[in-house]
Write a protein that holds these residues in place. Structure first.
Motif, PDB file in Angstrom:
ATOM      1  N   VAL B 329       0.853  -1.193   0.000  1.00  0.00           N
ATOM      2  CA  VAL B 329       0.000   0.000   0.000  1.00  0.00           C
ATOM      3  C   VAL B 329       0.891   1.245   0.000  1.00  0.00           C
ATOM      4  CG1 VAL B 329      -1.751   1.265   1.301  1.00  0.00           C
ATOM      5  CG2 VAL B 329      -1.747  -1.232   1.335  1.00  0.00           C
ATOM      6  N   VAL B 330       0.539   2.217  -0.862  1.00  0.00           N
ATOM      7  CA  VAL B 330       1.266   3.486  -0.880  1.00  0.00           C
ATOM      8  C   VAL B 330       0.342   4.563  -0.342  1.00  0.00           C
ATOM      9  CG1 VAL B 330       2.465   5.180  -2.316  1.00  0.00           C
ATOM     10  CG2 VAL B 330       2.584   2.761  -2.902  1.00  0.00           C
ATOM     11  N   ASN B 331       0.787   5.246   0.684  1.00  0.00           N
ATOM     12  CA  ASN B 331      -0.023   6.271   1.313  1.00  0.00           C
ATOM     13  C   ASN B 331       0.099   7.596   0.544  1.00  0.00           C
ATOM     14  OD1 ASN B 331      -1.575   7.534   3.137  1.00  0.00           O
ATOM     15  ND2 ASN B 331      -0.253   7.182   4.905  1.00  0.00           N
ATOM     16  N   SER B 332      -0.809   8.531   0.826  1.00  0.00           N
ATOM     17  CA  SER B 332      -0.795   9.797   0.074  1.00  0.00           C
ATOM     18  C   SER B 332       0.431  10.653   0.381  1.00  0.00           C
ATOM     19  CB  SER B 332      -2.067  10.588   0.366  1.00  0.00           C
ATOM     20  OG  SER B 332      -2.121  10.866   1.751  1.00  0.00           O
ATOM     21  N   ASN B 333       1.146  10.357   1.464  1.00  0.00           N
ATOM     22  CA  ASN B 333       2.375  11.122   1.734  1.00  0.00           C
ATOM     23  C   ASN B 333       3.616  10.374   1.238  1.00  0.00           C
ATOM     24  OD1 ASN B 333       2.682   9.082   3.516  1.00  0.00           O
ATOM     25  ND2 ASN B 333       2.490  10.331   5.371  1.00  0.00           N
ATOM     26  N   ILE B 336       5.175   3.840   2.372  1.00  0.00           N
ATOM     27  CA  ILE B 336       4.774   2.560   1.783  1.00  0.00           C
ATOM     28  C   ILE B 336       4.695   1.529   2.892  1.00  0.00           C
ATOM     29  CG2 ILE B 336       5.482   0.758   0.152  1.00  0.00           C
ATOM     30  CD1 ILE B 336       6.938   2.958  -1.407  1.00  0.00           C
ATOM     31  N   CYS B 337       3.630   0.784   2.918  1.00  0.00           N
ATOM     32  CA  CYS B 337       3.489  -0.236   3.973  1.00  0.00           C
ATOM     33  C   CYS B 337       2.683  -1.421   3.443  1.00  0.00           C
ATOM     34  CB  CYS B 337       2.857   0.370   5.213  1.00  0.00           C
ATOM     35  SG  CYS B 337       1.347   1.213   4.886  1.00  0.00           S
ATOM     36  N   PRO B 338       2.648  -2.493   4.186  1.00  0.00           N
ATOM     37  CA  PRO B 338       2.052  -3.715   3.629  1.00  0.00           C
ATOM     38  C   PRO B 338       0.533  -3.798   3.645  1.00  0.00           C
ATOM     39  CG  PRO B 338       3.115  -4.164   5.725  1.00  0.00           C
ATOM     40  CD  PRO B 338       3.396  -2.751   5.420  1.00  0.00           C
ATOM     41  N   HIS B 339      -0.159  -3.060   4.502  1.00  0.00           N
ATOM     42  CA  HIS B 339      -1.629  -3.129   4.419  1.00  0.00           C
ATOM     43  C   HIS B 339      -2.283  -1.909   5.020  1.00  0.00           C
ATOM     44  CE1 HIS B 339      -1.743  -4.264   8.631  1.00  0.00           C
ATOM     45  NE2 HIS B 339      -0.775  -5.112   8.364  1.00  0.00           N
ATOM     46  N   ASN B 340      -3.546  -1.719   4.697  1.00  0.00           N
ATOM     47  CA  ASN B 340      -4.256  -0.495   5.065  1.00  0.00           C
ATOM     48  C   ASN B 340      -4.327  -0.248   6.553  1.00  0.00           C
ATOM     49  OD1 ASN B 340      -4.990   0.534   2.549  1.00  0.00           O
ATOM     50  ND2 ASN B 340      -6.469  -1.121   2.306  1.00  0.00           N
ATOM     51  N   SER B 341      -4.491  -1.291   7.338  1.00  0.00           N
ATOM     52  CA  SER B 341      -4.719  -1.038   8.752  1.00  0.00           C
ATOM     53  C   SER B 341      -3.473  -0.473   9.428  1.00  0.00           C
ATOM     54  CB  SER B 341      -5.196  -2.292   9.466  1.00  0.00           C
ATOM     55  OG  SER B 341      -4.373  -3.339   9.147  1.00  0.00           O
ATOM     56  N   THR B 367       3.860  -9.427   8.034  1.00  0.00           N
ATOM     57  CA  THR B 367       2.564  -9.194   7.400  1.00  0.00           C
ATOM     58  C   THR B 367       2.351 -10.263   6.336  1.00  0.00           C
ATOM     59  OG1 THR B 367       2.777  -6.857   7.816  1.00  0.00           O
ATOM     60  CG2 THR B 367       1.106  -7.521   6.246  1.00  0.00           C
ATOM     61  N   TRP B 368       3.280 -10.326   5.385  1.00  0.00           N
ATOM     62  CA  TRP B 368       3.184 -11.403   4.403  1.00  0.00           C
ATOM     63  C   TRP B 368       3.337 -12.765   5.106  1.00  0.00           C
ATOM     64  CZ3 TRP B 368       6.287  -9.834  -0.632  1.00  0.00           C
ATOM     65  CH2 TRP B 368       5.704  -8.668  -1.159  1.00  0.00           C
TER      66      TRP B 368
END
Lengths: 504, 407
Positions: B329-333, B336-341, B367-368
């Motif tokens: 997941v790429v955030n608007s800032n 980058i991280c592995p999931h939304n939560s 996470t994976w």
């Protein structure tokens, strides 16, 4: 177009230990069958029903098979279980041809070169030894003639530039991984100048490309005393070819016929003394098993002298017929020794056992991608077990010819480095492979080993286009039964091999 | 008469788990399952222990004295009834070879970490299969729900544009990347997405996620007509209004309905009946534990009646998380991280590049590789590999046992 050939995929097997099994080639399920069930299945395949048994049971109170008495309930139970298997498609017929209909494309070739782990340089044709079993010697015909040539640095440099560009292209799917640069011969230390120039050049450019490099050299160790400081300084992975003690190493002789053993042993022990931690970490051995050597004793020699294992290999199979007497099989050697294999750390023929287990248990996956593949997806295979071009390595000879590895015959180069360019035509290579595949694919489409083949189209099928590994149902049954017999006798090897062996 | 051996064995299409007290067996060919809780009989305990020992390969010799044991006989009866195993007398002295189901990965992360020169980066770009990009944010943290997990008071639109510009080239480096999700918020500058969408939509399965209310006022001007949409609804009013809308006929639209009570669930199920695959019901946790208990928590029947449950999936659950695997997941800032939560919980697992995120996940960033056999209370449960993998949901809720298996 011809209709696909539907052939039985369920194979009924009996081991020498008198155990019965059923194996479905497509679903890769291997099922133990109690004796009565095996007998009922045989009957069912022949007659198509169980009427005989049902009538027999109605007329008799019990039925005896192999000294064991069975009740009607037991017979009914196994009939029910057979029908359960049938419902689970265990006996279905299938079509192997539709599973080996893949073709190689130019994109596949480009992808594989770009992800190749390894460049191998044939540094020189020169060698100061005259080993009796050398593939460039009188016992083999399929390798380039030896003219004492050296590899030209400019050709090596061109290939390095070409590969570094591909390693940094979007086709490369690795992140910060290490590439292996290997030097082979002849005896590579006879052209040490080229090794130095290649290392200097790569050390100069590798930072620009952010690529990590591991150098590797395979040497007969006779000249190591002159160059070991340089190799240690550049952190070379050093593989020494030594077949064991003086007797085992007797085929490794100088041009005048004198043995190389004493010099090699002294040079090797000097490294151990001068660079002990380097020796532990970076020095490896390989040994060739031949008619004058003994598998167990070779291992003992390396353990006692260097506290190391050696990688023992059999002779290259492409030797002339008159030279076959030099050959010795590793497995037969160990079986002869009577060692308890359950106590044996690594089975000598372990990779073939792993290949069998991968087929029989469907429990071994090459990568996480294979693990996540849809189980219902019918996997398609390329004919034979040949490595995809350059998937492991790209190898350049002193003549500038390019091959996917150093062991395959030099009759069919896949490319060329000349004075100005690297000529690798991905489409032409794909077509070359597809043409070789086509020559064998009809055979593969009725081969019971089609999804577990280890034959190399260049090494194993080169002289015998009819494929010596072809498995009819009978041959497959025999081989499969014999593999099962091994695990019946050595049951703990099952988890041990699956868990600990890397099929590299 | 020849000497006979007595063998008890399980079939290779059976999964067997024993935790020292209880045993569970699942037959993948007929979905039959057998459970033995709090076993006290010593003979039966010993048999279960032996059967679960990898060195025995699902096949153990039985002593004559144990043949009369009541629990042993009950077990054999169950095995035979479900075609899950057998107890046989055989004239062969050699132990039958049973291919006990196990899973091993040749180029596993453990192997690559050990390997002297290939490292875990070897072909690791191939692991990225799904990319989610947050193109806006909510200004209030408590508005974030489900996929709309990005909370950011000061949204910088030029940063988002830079991210999209960078990603529009980068995504082509990942050979196995199949799906791209664009999470759109009311403050997303939809026009700024056009170039990115044009660039990627013909190569990747591209889905725009937005709330229905946002979609209805979107000035589409044909820019977005042929795209796939996941439209999110969270109120009865919106759902009732929907029942007569032509939007329901658009094949590219999937309605994702947040439900947190019985009434919403009932309306959502009505929509499901008429639209089948075009509706997804997303339970929403707002301290409504009774609703979850009744409608979300899995029961044993839910698990075993799942026709797609196979031993392969069960064993894979012991190696990796099939839900999270391959997703970034790429955030608007730009984080980058592995999931939304993780975005919503502001945990600090953030990376500067997709490559770094992939490597970190493969290195065991949990996470994976977030598996039930590693977390409490699941790790002590017989069902830990049989249950579906840990989901984003459970991470948001902070509890892993959304089930009615062990109360």
């Amino acid at each position: 177009m011809k209709a696909p050939i539907s052939i039985p995929t369920f194979v009924l097997l009996e081991t020498k230990n008198r155990n019965f099994y059923g194996f479905n080639i497509l679903s890769q399920k291997c099922i133990y069958l109690p004796p009565l069930m095996a007998q009922l299945i045989k009957h069912y395949f022949k007659e198509g029903d169980f009427e005989y048994y049902q009538n027999y049971c109605n007329a008799n109170s019990c039925h005896e098979f192999d000294g064991i008495k069975y009740t009607k309930d037991e017979i009914d139970y196994y009939i029910g279980k057979i029908l359960f298997f049938e419902k689970g498609n265990l006996f279905q017929k299938g079509d192997f041809k539709s599973r080996i209909n893949k073709e190689l494309t130019a994109e596949d070739v480009l992808y594989n070169i770009s992800n190749s782990k390894h460049i191998g340089f044939e540094v020189t044709e020169k060698c100061n030894l005259d080993c009796k079993y050398c593939i460039y010697g009188e016992n083999y015909n399929h390798y380039e003639r030896r003219d004492n040539k050296n590899l030209d640095f400019n050709k090596a440099k061109r290939l390095i530039d070409y590969m570094f560009e591909l390693w940094c292209s979007s086709n490369n799917q690795s992140i910060n991984t290490t590439k292996l640069i290997s030097f082979y011969g002849g005896e590579p230390l006879l052209n040490f100048e080229l090794i130095e120039r290649v290392v200097d050049y790569i050390n100069e450019i590798k930072h620009k490309y952010s690529i990590n490099i591991q150098y590797n050299i395979t040497t007969n160790a006779t000249l190591l005393h002159k160059h070991i400081d340089y190799l240690v300084e550049n952190d070379f992975r050093l593989t020494i070819s030594l077949d064991g003690d003086a007797h085992h190493n007797s085929y490794r002789v100088f041009k005048d016929g004198s043995p190389s053993y004493d010099i090699v042993l002294n040079n090797t022990l000097s490294i151990l003394k001068k660079y002990p931690s380097y020796f532990i970490e970076k020095v490896h051995f390989n040994s060739v098993l031949h008619k004058n050597s003994d598998y167990i004793k070779i291992r003992e020699f390396f353990k006692e002298n260097f506290n190391k294992e050696t990688e023992i290999s059999e002779l290259n199979p492409l030797m002339n017929n008159s030279s076959k007497a030099l050959f010795k099989s590793i497995l037969s050697e160990v079986e002869k020794s009577g060692i308890d294999l359950n106590q044996f750390n690594i089975h000598p023929d372990i990779k073939s056992k792993l290949v069998f287990l991968s087929l029989a248990s469907k429990s071994r996956f090459d990568s996480y991608f294979d693990l996540l593949e849809d189980e219902n997806y019918s996997k398609c295979y390329l004919p034979t077990g040949t490595c995809l071009p350059f998937s492991n390595k790209i190898f350049i000879t002193v003549n500038g010819n390019i091959y996917p590895c150093e062991t395959i015959p030099h009759d069919i180069p896949l490319g060329k480095v000349d004075n100005s360019t690297v000529q690798i035509d991905n489409l032409e290579i794909a077509n070359k492979y597809n043409s070789l595949y086509n020559s064998i694919s009809n055979r593969c489409s009725v081969c019971y080993n089609f999804n577990n083949c280890t034959a190399c189209i260049f090494l194993d099928l080169f002289k015998e286009p009819n494929c010596p590994y072809f498995s009819s149902i009978d041959k497959f049954s025999r081989n499969f039964s014999s593999e099962i017999e091994f695990f019946e006798s050595n049951p703990i090897q099952y988890s041990k091999i699956l868990n600990s062996v890397h099929n590299g | 008469m020849a000497e006979q051996m007595r063998w008890l064995y399980l079939e290779p299409y059976v999964f067997f788990n024993f935790n020292g007290k209880s045993a569970l067996l699942f037959n993948e060919l007929n979905n039959a399952y057998l459970e033995y809780e709090n076993i006290e009989d010593e003979v039966f305990l010993y048999l279960c222990e032996q059967l679960s020992n990898n060195e025995n390969n699902y096949c153990i010799p039985i002593e004559k004295k144990d043949v009369t044991n009541y629990f042993f006989n009950e077990f054999v009866r169950d095995l035979k009834r479900t075609y899950s195993g057998d107890f046989v007398y055989a004239s062969s002295l050699a132990k039958p070879f049973i291919t006990k189901p196990q899973i091993f990965v040749n180029n596993s992360i453990e192997y690559l970490k050990r390997d002297s020169f290939f490292s875990i980066g070897y072909k690791s770009k191939l692991y990225l299969v799904e990319l989610t990009i947050h193109t806006g944010s909510y200004e209030l943290k408590n508005k974030c729900k489900g996929v709309f997990s990005n909370y950011n008071k000061t949204l910088n639109k030029s940063t988002i544009n830079k991210i999209l510009d960078k990603l529009s080239h980068e995504v082509f480096e990942y050979r196995n990347l199949r799906s791209i999700n664009l999470i759109c918020y009311p403050n997303t500058d939809m026009l700024s997405l056009i170039d990115f969408i044009k660039n990627v939509s013909s190569h990747f399965d591209t889905t725009i996620h937005m709330e229905l209310s946002h979609y209805l006022v979107l000035d589409k001007r044909n820019h977005y007509d042929n795209l796939k949409y996941n439209l999110y609804i969270d109120s009865k009013m919106e759902m009732n209004q929907l029942l007569n809308k032509s939007i329901l006929l658009n094949e590219n639209i999937r309605l994702c309905i947040f439900v947190n009570d019985e009434e919403l669930l009932s309306i959502a199920l009505t929509l499901c009946d008429s639209l089948h695959n075009h509706v997804e019901i997303i339970p929403q946790y707002i301290n409504n534990i009774d609703f979850f208990n009744k409608n979300v928590f899995l029961s044993k029947d839910d698990i075993f009646n799942n026709q797609s449950l196979t031993i392969h999936k069960i064993l894979t659950n012991g190696l990796l998380n099939r839900i999270f695997w391959g997703k970034i997941v790429v955030n608007s800032n730009g984080n980058i991280c592995p999931h939304n939560s993780i975005i919503s919980s502001n945990l600090s697992i953030i990376h500067n590049s997709l490559d770094e995120a992939i490597i970190d996940e493969l290195n065991g960033s949990k996470t994976w590789f977030l598996k039930r056999n590693d977390v409490k209370p699941c790790k002590d449960c017989l069902y830990c590999l049989i249950c579906p993998p840990i989901s984003e949901y459970e991470l948001e809720l902070g509890r892993f046992n959304l089930c009615n298996i062990n109360n």
